[in-house]
Design a protein around this motif. Structure first.
Motif, PDB file in Angstrom:
ATOM      1  N   THR A  32     -21.189  93.055 -78.561  1.00 44.18           N
ATOM      2  CA  THR A  32     -21.359  93.910 -77.215  1.00 44.18           C
ATOM      3  C   THR A  32     -22.309  94.646 -78.517  1.00 44.18           C
ATOM      4  O   THR A  32     -22.206  95.510 -79.899  1.00 44.18           O
ATOM      5  CB  THR A  32     -20.498  94.398 -77.000  1.00 44.18           C
ATOM      6  OG1 THR A  32     -19.028  94.641 -77.836  1.00 44.18           O
ATOM      7  CG2 THR A  32     -20.095  93.329 -76.066  1.00 44.18           C
ATOM      8  N   ARG A  33     -23.180  95.901 -77.771  1.00 40.75           N
ATOM      9  CA  ARG A  33     -23.806  97.055 -77.955  1.00 40.75           C
ATOM     10  C   ARG A  33     -22.817  97.391 -78.310  1.00 40.75           C
ATOM     11  O   ARG A  33     -21.450  98.002 -77.633  1.00 40.75           O
ATOM     12  CB  ARG A  33     -25.039  97.219 -76.635  1.00 40.75           C
ATOM     13  CG  ARG A  33     -26.085  96.380 -76.613  1.00 40.75           C
ATOM     14  CD  ARG A  33     -27.254  96.979 -77.713  1.00 40.75           C
ATOM     15  NE  ARG A  33     -27.336  98.091 -78.220  1.00 40.75           N
ATOM     16  CZ  ARG A  33     -28.175  99.401 -77.435  1.00 40.75           C
ATOM     17  NH1 ARG A  33     -28.657  98.201 -76.772  1.00 40.75           N
ATOM     18  NH2 ARG A  33     -28.181 100.233 -77.416  1.00 40.75           N
TER      19      ARG A  33
ATOM     20  N   SER B  75     -27.763  93.441 -79.044  1.00 40.49           N
ATOM     21  CA  SER B  75     -26.456  92.536 -79.999  1.00 40.49           C
ATOM     22  C   SER B  75     -26.450  91.312 -81.064  1.00 40.49           C
ATOM     23  O   SER B  75     -28.029  91.115 -80.323  1.00 40.49           O
ATOM     24  CB  SER B  75     -25.501  92.610 -79.700  1.00 40.49           C
ATOM     25  OG  SER B  75     -25.359  91.490 -79.319  1.00 40.49           O
TER      26      SER B  75
ATOM     27  N   ASN C 181     -22.611  96.131 -82.588  1.00 37.19           N
ATOM     28  CA  ASN C 181     -23.606  95.581 -82.468  1.00 37.19           C
ATOM     29  C   ASN C 181     -23.414  94.195 -82.814  1.00 37.19           C
ATOM     30  O   ASN C 181     -24.325  93.629 -83.137  1.00 37.19           O
ATOM     31  CB  ASN C 181     -24.711  95.891 -83.638  1.00 37.19           C
ATOM     32  CG  ASN C 181     -25.119  97.168 -82.813  1.00 37.19           C
ATOM     33  OD1 ASN C 181     -24.859  97.661 -81.167  1.00 37.19           O
ATOM     34  ND2 ASN C 181     -25.759  98.473 -83.318  1.00 37.19           N
TER      35      ASN C 181
ATOM     36  N   HIS D 146     -27.017  88.153 -78.793  1.00 35.54           N
ATOM     37  CA  HIS D 146     -28.164  88.256 -77.755  1.00 35.54           C
ATOM     38  C   HIS D 146     -29.024  87.578 -78.668  1.00 35.54           C
ATOM     39  O   HIS D 146     -29.572  86.886 -78.016  1.00 35.54           O
ATOM     40  CB  HIS D 146     -27.658  89.547 -77.392  1.00 35.54           C
ATOM     41  CG  HIS D 146     -29.037  89.678 -76.647  1.00 35.54           C
ATOM     42  ND1 HIS D 146     -30.289  90.306 -76.944  1.00 35.54           N
ATOM     43  CD2 HIS D 146     -29.108  89.626 -75.345  1.00 35.54           C
ATOM     44  CE1 HIS D 146     -31.523  90.478 -75.518  1.00 35.54           C
ATOM     45  NE2 HIS D 146     -30.571  89.572 -74.551  1.00 35.54           N
TER      46      HIS D 146
ATOM     47  N   ASP E 156     -14.791  86.542 -81.346  1.00 34.93           N
ATOM     48  CA  ASP E 156     -15.083  88.265 -80.420  1.00 34.93           C
ATOM     49  C   ASP E 156     -15.730  86.766 -79.098  1.00 34.93           C
ATOM     50  O   ASP E 156     -15.832  87.487 -77.516  1.00 34.93           O
ATOM     51  CB  ASP E 156     -15.745  89.571 -80.276  1.00 34.93           C
ATOM     52  CG  ASP E 156     -15.166  90.293 -80.762  1.00 34.93           C
ATOM     53  OD1 ASP E 156     -14.115  90.402 -81.197  1.00 34.93           O
ATOM     54  OD2 ASP E 156     -15.779  91.330 -81.315  1.00 34.93           O
TER      55      ASP E 156
END
Length: 418
Positions: A188-189, A200, A185, A203, A26
């Motif tokens: 990305t959320r 996430s 998660n 993050h 990702d």
């Protein structure tokens, strides 16, 4: 950009390798030919989804059995930070591999299967992470898609693991619900879990603060190599190269060299790019002193008012890694500590620790493969060391078999005897 080293841990089939594959996929840090190869192998195995675990499970035995055996290192970067991943095995018989992978980690990802909850192996991996003084632990509640993204399931696992972690002195614990297979998660959320208010995993990895985890108080500089160029233009040059293990080195600072006890001041701190104002862990630098004193490999540069213990008697926790012979009291080994090598004898074995139950077997006479125990060592020459809880570099060591030159144990100094 700074570098974050993190290790994965968890039971078999909890999805460690898939999670790492999802992060690589990702964040678009995988080459297209690698993706093509993984897709081809996935089709050959009849997998419904692209098996992202194949991006890390490189050994044929791993692919055939669907497990991680060796420690797989992977690298990727985002605009905010660089990452080094150690994908470690979950099997109890590969405890030594996990210890190796987590020994240099700033953060540990402990995965649990949302359907199974916190297992004995999950607790074992969390304990090993704290034993190795990994300052940040992230509990990844994986496979949430298989429990319909249930908040009740997540809350139960959250409460169970939090209660266990309270016994382990975990400095920083974060718990994230996710699905590595579906990507929820991870980078990305997820919209499938609106009840989760945190960020996430990526993050968190990008934002977790690790600079303060390093010991910037106790100056520790193990000398690795003495630089004496033979050129006529450099005949007066004498520098001491190594990696800063603790504290901050600056020009003009008063320092002491151990074990000799001679003192001097720092004339300059240099890197391959030239002189720098200061050096701190884990920078590799060359230190020049104002006085021409005898300094050689294995010596330690520190502050006169803040010295490590110079001890020949060591109390330590070790993980035994040799499958051919167990540890025995009275056995002799080479010990490698920072840049110093000495001979040592095992004076005593206090107990063998059951990492699953935390039970101490004080009747144990030996340590076998993957066993963890507390021992006492006597070395032939003093080691300039600190407790592992204070400095992971000056508090760690390895034992080497004298006959085979094979690494047989990794150790963490609990306290040097004064």
């Amino acid at each position: 950009m700074d570098i974050l080293r993190f290790a994965t841990a968890g039971s078999v089939d909890d999805g460690k390798s898939t999670l790492i594959g999802r992060l690589l996929y990702d964040t678009k840090t995988v080459f297209s030919d690698q993706i093509d190869a993984v897709e081809r192998v996935s089709r050959e195995h009849g997998d419904e989804h692209v098996n992202l675990a194949l991006l890390t499970d490189g050994l044929r035995a791993e692919r055939e059995q669907g497990i991680t055996i060796d420690v797989a290192y992977r690298y990727f970067a985002t605009p905010k930070r660089k990452f080094i991943i150690a994908d470690t095995p979950g099997h109890v018989q590969y405890t030594r591999n996990m210890v190796t992978g987590a020994s240099t980690a700033d953060l540990a990802l402990v995965l649990v299967d949302a359907r199974k909850g916190v297992l004995e192996q999950s607790r074992r991996h969390a304990f090993l992470a704290t034993l190795l003084q990994v300052p940040h632990i992230v509990l990844c509640v994986n496979k949430m898609d298989l429990v319909d993204y249930s908040q009740e399931v997540y809350d139960a696992i959250h409460a169970d693991f939090t209660a266990f972690a309270a016994k382990l002195r975990v400095p920083d614990l974060t718990i994230i619900p996710m699905s590595a297979l579906a990507g929820d998660n991870v980078v990305t959320r997820s919209t499938n879990m609106p009840w989760y208010e945190g960020g996430s995993l990526l993050h968190h990895l990008e934002s977790v603060h690790v600079a303060s985890d390093r010991n910037l108080i106790d100056v520790r500089f193990p000398v690795q190599y003495v630089i004496r160029p033979q050129s006529d233009d450099w005949h007066d040059y004498r520098g001491y190269a190594g990696q800063v293990a603790g504290g901050v080195l600056r020009k003009g600072d008063e320092v002491m060299v151990l074990p000799s006890g001679f003192t001097s001041r720092i004339k300059s701190v240099e890197t391959a790019d030239g002189e720098v104002d200061e050096a701190f862990p884990p920078m590799s630098v060359t230190v020049r002193l104002e006085d021409d004193i005898d300094v050689s490999r294995g010596d330690m540069i520190c502050r006169p008012t803040n010295m490590p213990s110079a001890s020949q008697d060591i109390d330590a926790m070790i993980c035994w890694m040799d499958e051919s012979a167990p540890l025995r009291v009275g056995a002799k080994y080479h010990i490698k500590h920072t840049t110093r090598t000495a001979r040592t004898i095992v004076k005593g074995l206090s107990y063998r620790l059951d990492v699953n139950t935390l039970h101490r077997d004080e009747e144990a006479q030996t340590l076998g493969l993957n066993d963890i125990g507390r021992i006492q060592l006597r070395t032939t020459q003093p080691l300039m060391c600190d407790a592992y809880s204070r400095n992971r570099t000056t508090g760690g060591f390895i034992l080497v078999d004298e006959a085979t030159n094979r690494t047989v144990a990794a150790g963490m100094i609990t306290e040097p005897a004064l």
